[in-house]
Scaffold this active site. Structure first.
Site, mmCIF file in Angstrom:
data_model
loop_
_atom_site.group_PDB
_atom_site.id
_atom_site.type_symbol
_atom_site.label_atom_id
_atom_site.label_comp_id
_atom_site.label_asym_id
_atom_site.label_seq_id
_atom_site.Cartn_x
_atom_site.Cartn_y
_atom_site.Cartn_z
ATOM 1 N N GLY A 256 -40.653 6.452 -1.534
ATOM 2 C CA GLY A 256 -41.405 6.237 -0.295
ATOM 3 C C GLY A 256 -40.640 5.346 0.660
ATOM 4 N N HIS B 115 -44.156 11.101 -5.225
ATOM 5 C CA HIS B 115 -43.106 12.127 -5.106
ATOM 6 C C HIS B 115 -41.746 11.494 -4.880
ATOM 7 C CE1 HIS B 115 -42.958 11.304 -0.859
ATOM 8 N NE2 HIS B 115 -42.332 12.415 -0.544
ATOM 9 N N SER C 125 -33.888 7.051 -4.102
ATOM 10 C CA SER C 125 -33.071 7.297 -2.914
ATOM 11 C C SER C 125 -31.605 7.418 -3.316
ATOM 12 C CB SER C 125 -33.248 6.135 -1.930
ATOM 13 O OG SER C 125 -32.956 4.908 -2.580
ATOM 14 N N CYS D 29 -42.488 21.900 0.157
ATOM 15 C CA CYS D 29 -41.343 21.044 -0.143
ATOM 16 C C CYS D 29 -41.505 20.479 -1.553
ATOM 17 C CB CYS D 29 -41.257 19.914 0.872
ATOM 18 S SG CYS D 29 -39.778 18.895 0.670
ATOM 19 N N HIS E 130 -33.557 15.914 2.274
ATOM 20 C CA HIS E 130 -33.266 16.990 1.337
ATOM 21 C C HIS E 130 -31.863 16.794 0.753
ATOM 22 C CE1 HIS E 130 -36.362 19.738 3.545
ATOM 23 N NE2 HIS E 130 -36.936 18.802 2.813
#
Length: 408
Positions: free
Chosen positions: A340, A337, A312, A77, A169
Site C-alpha cells: 500500500g 494486495h 515494493s 488487475c 505493474h
C-alpha cells in the site's frame, strides 16, 4: 482488528494496527460504509489508502447494487506466481541479460500516447495471443454492440493481450526462503479494462442525476441490481477479469521462455501456479447471505486458496493462505494486495532522489532512473507491518525476495 462506527453511521472492521491511515482515506471509508446496501460491514486491509471512489484495500459486500468506481478501472488487475525447479546458484552472476530477455518478450511501458507506435503494445501480434483472443473477441463484440463508446479501446485489446502496462505493474524473478527461483508478475486488463470501468462509472453518475439521488461523493454512484445497466456492467466486468487472467498467463509463458534462454540448466515448474485478482467483483456467500463482494486492492484467501502479497521494488513479497476462524470470516476471507502506498506518486518524486532509489534497490537488477522514483520502496508502507496487522487470518507460505524487476 479495530471495530468502529464511521462518522456517517456505517460499521467498519479494519486490520490497521501499526500502520498509518491518512485522513482522506478515513473520510472515504466513512462515506462507503454508510451506503444503504452494504451488507454487515466494510472490511479494511492494512494496505489501505485513498483511491478513486473507494479506498484501495477495501472489501465491500453489497446486496442489491454495485458501485463501479469502487471496483475501479484496472479491472481484474492481479498477480501470478510460479515456482521453478531452479535454485539461486543456477542463475547467471550478471542478471542484466535475463532482465533484457524478459523485456524483449513482454511489451511494457507506454509511448506515442498509446497510439500505433506504442512500445507497450504489440505491433505484430504473436500467434499465441491471437489464438487466445479468438476466445474472447465474440463476447467483447457483444459488449461493444450495446455500448459503442467502448469501441475505440476494444479495437486495441488484441494488441494489448500479453503486455505489462505501466505504473506499479511488474515482472520479477524472485528467490524464496529455500533459494528456489520464482517468476512473479502483476498486471490487469490494460486499456480495454480501463475503458470499460471508466465508461460505466460515468453511466452510473448519469443515473444518479436522472433519479435525483444525492451522494456524499459522486464517485459512489451505483447501479441497482435488476437494471439493464447493472446486467451489462457485470457482464463486461466478468469479461475484463477473464481478459486480465489470460493476459497474465501469456506473460508468464513469455517470462519462463526468457528464463529458459538465459539459464543453461533445464527446469520445470514444480507447483501449481497462483493466479489471483485483486481488483474485481464476485458473487460470494458471507454471514448466511449471497452478496456481491468488491475487492479493491484485496485478495481472496482461504485455507485451500493461495494468494500473493507483493512488496515494493527491493522489498519482500509473500505467498499466503487463509487461516480458518472468526477473524477470516470478519475479513470476508480477504487479505491485503500489497504494502500500500504511503504517499502519492508526486510526493515520492519530490521527496526521493536517484541515490535514495539506487540504495533501496541494491542487489536488484532493475531500472534506477528518474521515471521510477514514484515506485521506490520508501513510497510504500512497511510490508512487515502490513503482514503483522493481518496475522490473525493470514499464514505466510513462502517469502520471496526479487533479484530482477521489470517495470513498465
Amino acid at each position: 482488528m479495530q471495530v468502529f462506527q464511521g462518522a456517517r453511521g456505517g460499521l467498519i472492521k479494519a486490520w490497521i494496527d501499526g500502520v498509518a491511515v491518512e485522513d482522506q482515506a478515513r473520510k472515504q471509508l466513512d462515506n462507503i460504509a454508510a451506503m444503504p446496501f452494504i451488507h454487515k460491514h466494510l472490511a479494511i486491509m492494512p494496505d489501505v489508502h485513498w483511491g478513486m471512489g473507494a479506498t484501495i484495500g477495501s472489501v465491500i459486500p453489497t446486496k442489491g447494487a454495485i458501485i463501479p468506481a469502487a471496483v475501479g478501472v484496472d479491472l481484474g488487475c492481479g498477480m501470478m506466481a510460479i515456482r521453478t525447479t531452479l535454485k539461486a546458484a543456477d542463475l547467471p552472476d550478471n542478471l542484466s541479460g535475463l532482465r533484457t530477455a524478459i523485456e524483449q518478450r513482454i511489451p511494457h511501458g507506454r509511448t506515442d500516447n498509446g497510439g500505433r507506435n506504442d512500445r507497450g503494445a504489440w505491433g505484430e501480434v504473436p500467434e499465441a495471443q491471437t489464438e487466445v483472443f479468438k476466445g474472447l473477441s465474440g463476447e467483447l463484440q457483444n459488449i461493444v454492440d450495446k455500448h459503442p463508446k467502448i469501441s475505440q479501446s476494444a479495437s486495441r485489446a488484441h494488441n494489448h493481450l500479453g503486455t505489462l502496462g505501466t505504473g506499479n505493474h511488474f515482472v520479477e524473478v524472485c528467490l524464496d526462503e529455500n533459494d528456489a527461483v520464482w517468476i512473479m508478475l502483476h498486471s490487469g486488463s490494460r486499456g480495454i479494462g480501463n475503458r470499460i470501468g471508466s465508461y460505466f462509472i460515468e453511466r452510473a453518475k448519469h443515473e444518479m442525476k436522472c433519479w435525483y439521488i444525492s451522494l456524499p461523493d459522486e464517485d459512489l454512484a451505483y447501479l441497482p441490481e435488476g437494471s439493464d445497466l447493472f446486467g451489462d456492467y457485470m457482464g463486461a466486468v466478468s469479461w475484463a477479469q477473464r481478459f486480465a487472467r489470460a493476459n497474465r498467463e501469456l506473460m508468464m509463458t513469455a517470462a519462463l521462455e526468457a528464463l529458459s534462454v538465459s539459464v543453461p540448466k533445464r527446469f520445470t515448474c514444480d507447483c501449481e501456479a497462483v493466479n489471483c485478482h485483486h481488483n474485481y467483483v464476485a458473487h460470494e456467500r458471507h454471514f448466511g447471505s449471497d452478496v456481491l463482494v468488491t475487492r479493491k486492492g484485496a485478495v481472496r484467501i482461504t485455507p485451500e486458496t493461495l494468494g500473493i502479497i507483493p512488496g515494493s521494488m527491493g522489498a519482500k513479497s509473500f505467498i499466503v493462505r487463509g487461516i480458518d476462524g472468526q477473524p477470516a470470516a470478519e475479513a470476508l476471507c480477504s487479505c491485503s494486495h500489497g504494502a500500500g502506498r504511503a504517499m502519492s506518486r508526486s510526493e515520492a518524486k519530490r521527496r526521493f532522489t536517484l541515490e535514495d532509489h539506487a540504495l533501496a534497490t541494491a542487489g536488484v537488477e532493475c531500472r534506477k532512473d528518474s521515471e521510477v522514483i514514484d515506485e521506490t520502496p520508501a513510497a510504500y508502507k512497511d510490508i512487515d507491518a502490513v503482514m503483522k496487522a493481518q496475522a490473525d487470518h493470514v499464514e505466510i507460505v513462502h517469502t520471496l525476495k526479487q533479484v530482477v524487476c521489470v517495470k513498465g
